[in-house]
Design an enzyme around this catalytic site. Structure first.
Site, mmCIF file in Angstrom:
data_model
loop_
_atom_site.group_PDB
_atom_site.id
_atom_site.type_symbol
_atom_site.label_atom_id
_atom_site.label_comp_id
_atom_site.label_asym_id
_atom_site.label_seq_id
_atom_site.Cartn_x
_atom_site.Cartn_y
_atom_site.Cartn_z
ATOM 1 N N ARG A 54 0.812 -1.261 -0.203
ATOM 2 C CA ARG A 54 -0.033 0.180 -0.135
ATOM 3 C C ARG A 54 0.836 1.238 -0.010
ATOM 4 N NH1 ARG A 54 -3.431 -0.061 5.295
ATOM 5 N NH2 ARG A 54 -3.881 2.118 4.617
ATOM 6 N N ASP A 56 1.110 5.229 0.180
ATOM 7 C CA ASP A 56 0.300 6.618 0.943
ATOM 8 C C ASP A 56 -0.223 7.363 0.166
ATOM 9 O OD1 ASP A 56 0.360 5.179 3.290
ATOM 10 O OD2 ASP A 56 2.362 6.210 4.205
ATOM 11 N N ARG A 201 9.828 7.879 4.437
ATOM 12 C CA ARG A 201 9.731 9.032 4.598
ATOM 13 C C ARG A 201 10.283 9.331 6.023
ATOM 14 N NH1 ARG A 201 3.333 10.052 4.000
ATOM 15 N NH2 ARG A 201 4.047 11.791 4.574
#
Length: 251
Positions: A54, A56, A201
């Site tokens: 997945r 974001d 991140r």
């Protein structure tokens, strides 16, 4: 008697700017939703895709695989099918390749390696809007690459994970973590067997603190050992992040 089913892998790329990530969500538009709708129109039956992972909100993918099942004779021509699929998909989502796989093949669980890039630029550029993150100062790339070496190997990376995620373990094995500066643009390359939610991140934000605030490269060791998200740097914006590669034993 039920129709015999064939499992397919579908390779995709997409610009994630307009989407709330890959996964289908209530009250939000996702890449998976758009793909499912297009497949259902072509195959005229309910289709549920499973993605390799997945991404974001706002994150892009240069290459992501998804699998789905359909009747064994539902796709007589892959070329025609791909043309139809791309005609139905939005312009920011592209179907790249389709191929049959074994019934037990799984786009998420069979992936052995994933790679991401994070893109940074330093001068205002309208063509990089939502594609790369602009910062003012050039960080110390050598210092960040020294710190990146401490990320390599099998470790608990809970300090870089978003809180309250439903995972059984925070253990990941990072195989590559490297900054490359080229023609005024800075790209962070990272490859691992798996990633935690928000992990890349948070790692980039932590390394930038080392490169911009001149912290010692070794400080990242204390962050990892703390297993505390509050000890790591701020997560950088999503729009600079790209999923670039997913590997499987049979591809």
């Amino acid at each position: 008697m039920e129709d015999k089913l064939q499992r397919y892998f579908l390779a995709l790329s997409y610009d994630g700017t307009a989407y709330h990530g890959w996964q289908v969500q209530q009250n939000a538009v996702s890449v998976q939703e758009k793909l499912n709708i297009a497949l259902q129109k072509i195959l005229r039956t309910d289709i549920e895709t499973i993605g390799a992972g997945r991404t974001d909100t706002g994150v892009h993918a240069k290459l992501l695989y998804a699998h789905f099942d359909c009747a064994v004779d539902a796709i007589p021509s892959s070329d025609r099918f791909m043309h139809s699929l791309n005609s139905l998909l939005p312009t920011d989502i592209s179907a790249l390749a389709l191929f049959p796989v074994a019934p037990e093949a799984h786009a998420r669980f069979d992936a052995t390696e994933r790679s991401y890039e994070y893109h940074i630029h330093f001068q205002k550029d309208p063509f990089l809007q939502n594609k790369s993150w602009q910062i003012r100062d050039l960080p110390d790339v050598e210092r960040m690459n020294k710190a990146s070496q401490y990320l390599l190997g099998k470790q608990d990376f809970g300090c870089f994970s978003k809180s309250h995620t439903q995972v059984f373990t925070n253990i990941c094995t990072i195989k590559r973590a490297e900054w490359v500066l080229n023609e005024g643009k800075l790209v962070f390359h990272i490859t691992a067997d798996r990633f935690l939610r928000n992990m890349v991140r948070a790692i980039v934000g932590t390394l930038l603190e080392i490169g911009l605030k001149e912290k010692a490269p070794e400080t990242i060791l204390a962050v990892i050992q703390s297993q505390d998200r509050a000890q790591a740097g701020t997560s950088v914006p999503a729009h600079g992040l790209y999923l670039t590669k997913v590997l499987y034993p049979y591809i």
